[in-house]
Design a protein around this motif. Structure first.
Motif, PDB file in Angstrom:
ATOM      1  N   MET A 131      89.844 107.337  78.770  1.00 27.75           N
ATOM      2  CA  MET A 131      88.661 106.828  78.961  1.00 27.75           C
ATOM      3  C   MET A 131      87.470 107.514  79.682  1.00 27.75           C
ATOM      4  N   LEU A 132      88.024 108.418  80.556  1.00 29.50           N
ATOM      5  CA  LEU A 132      87.081 109.307  81.278  1.00 29.50           C
ATOM      6  C   LEU A 132      86.364 110.242  80.170  1.00 29.50           C
ATOM      7  N   LYS A 133      87.354 110.689  79.339  1.00 30.95           N
ATOM      8  CA  LYS A 133      86.859 111.977  78.409  1.00 30.95           C
ATOM      9  C   LYS A 133      85.996 111.293  77.656  1.00 30.95           C
ATOM     10  N   ILE A 134      86.120 110.263  76.963  1.00 32.67           N
ATOM     11  CA  ILE A 134      85.117 109.678  76.091  1.00 32.67           C
ATOM     12  C   ILE A 134      83.813 109.041  76.818  1.00 32.67           C
ATOM     13  N   THR A 135      83.940 108.564  78.006  1.00 29.52           N
ATOM     14  CA  THR A 135      82.741 108.285  79.004  1.00 29.52           C
ATOM     15  C   THR A 135      81.835 109.413  79.275  1.00 29.52           C
ATOM     16  N   THR A 136      82.663 110.578  79.367  1.00 28.80           N
ATOM     17  CA  THR A 136      81.667 111.946  79.675  1.00 28.80           C
ATOM     18  C   THR A 136      81.144 112.215  78.436  1.00 28.80           C
ATOM     19  N   HIS A 137      81.531 112.298  77.461  1.00 29.22           N
ATOM     20  CA  HIS A 137      80.945 112.628  75.960  1.00 29.22           C
ATOM     21  C   HIS A 137      79.909 111.661  75.691  1.00 29.22           C
TER      22      HIS A 137
END
Length: 342
Positions: A166-172
């Motif tokens: 979730m953090l990875k996709i939120t950052t993207h």
């Protein structure tokens, strides 16, 4: 002569100098050996075949004959065997238990293993899926990604994996939103459509490879769905930040046919409605042109309003140089799409 008769009393000798004991009469059956002329008593009992030949006291085990020759005390065989095999069985059982425990410990994934080996590989694959160009060909082993996810979930790292994903996709998505901030208005609708389409295409690959985590962690413990969570991320981090500007541009483009390609208009409007249906209330006339049954049911008292709106559309199309036949066709299609079923 009498002594010889006494020595041979009860013995039946054959031509090969063998003598046997009759079990019914109690007679002894013997055979003579080449080493001694004295008859020797011999007993035998059947045993299981064995692969080796061993000697223990007076016992001889032979694998070829399937027989075990022993002395008269036959009870000692079972006792000796039990005494030698019991410690061996215990030793084998102990080794199996030790090997099983060692194997389990060797397969344990620590948090450090997850951080240094598994997540970096997953992160790299997610990056490729999120930023890939439809025209580019990127080779990704989905089987390997699924295997990593499966191992992480089985090793009780589901919580870490979900948070990192979730953090990875939120950052993207935050980066995508920042790119849209600097997009010129005339290209904003097209750029938003590209971002939304690319993200949905990426989810078509991300969600299946994380299906094991979705089934045994997100659905079971969080009572949610992975795809819905990822779509909500786009709503909160991208679409929600630009929805007002986007709808105003869509309304303007809708009033000027073919200023934006119809396929792009339909994709963006339907995409917004999919992300959050309540956004249709911000521009009912716009959404009703692409989403059926947005408007309230048709009533007879509003027929004059529908006719006036169609005439206005035909006038706008004529002023923009469209032939009358095409103007009439577009007006009829727009009217039919905007009419909800009663």
């Amino acid at each position: 002569m009498e002594d010889m008769e006494e020595d041979s009393y009860g013995l039946n000798d054959d031509h090969n100098h063998n003598c046997y004991e009759n079990s019914a009469s109690g007679q002894v059956h013997c055979r003579r050996t080449g080493l001694s002329d004295v008859p020797q008593r011999l007993t035998f009992s059947p045993v299981l075949h064995r692969r080796d030949v061993t000697t223990q006291g007076n016992h001889i085990s032979c694998s070829n004959s399937g027989l075990k020759f022993m002395d008269s005390d036959s009870s000692s065989v079972s006792s000796d065997t039990s005494e030698t095999e019991s410690p061996l069985s215990s030793s084998i059982a102990g080794k199996l238990t030790l090997n099983s425990a060692s194997k389990f410990l060797m397969n344990v994934m620590t948090e450090e293993d997850y951080r240094t080996t598994y997540w970096p590989n997953l992160e790299k694959a997610i990056d490729h899926l999120l930023i890939q160009n439809p025209m580019d060909h990127i080779s990704i082993s989905y089987e390997q990604i699924y295997s990593y996810v499966y191992k992480c979930v089985c090793q009780q790292h589901s919580d870490l994996l979900y948070k990192d994903l979730m953090l990875k996709i939120t950052t993207h998505l935050q980066q995508v939103s920042s790119d849209l901030d600097i997009s010129p208005p005339e290209n904003f609708i097209e750029n938003f459509n590209i971002a939304l389409t690319r993200y949905i295409d990426a989810l078509q690959c991300i969600v299946p490879v994380f299906i094991y985590m979705n089934k045994f962690y997100i659905e079971t413990k969080l009572n949610r769905d992975l795809r819905e969570d990822l779509m909500k991320l786009f709503t909160d981090n991208v679409a929600g930040n630009h929805v007002n500007l986007l709808i105003s541009l869509l309304i303007e483009a809708h009033s000027k046919p073919f200023q934006v390609r119809p396929s792009t208009m339909a994709s963006v409007v339907k995409g917004l409605y999919t992300l959050k249906p309540d956004w249709a209330h911000l521009a009912p006339a716009l959404f009703s042109g692409f989403i059926p049954q947005i408007n309230p049911p048709t009533v007879e008292s509003q027929l004059s309003d529908y006719a006036a709106r169609d005439q206005k559309l035909q006038m706008e199309l004529s002023l923009n140089g469209f032939p009358s036949l095409i103007v009439s066709f577009i007006a009829v299609c727009s009217h039919l799409l905007s009419l909800p079923l009663s």
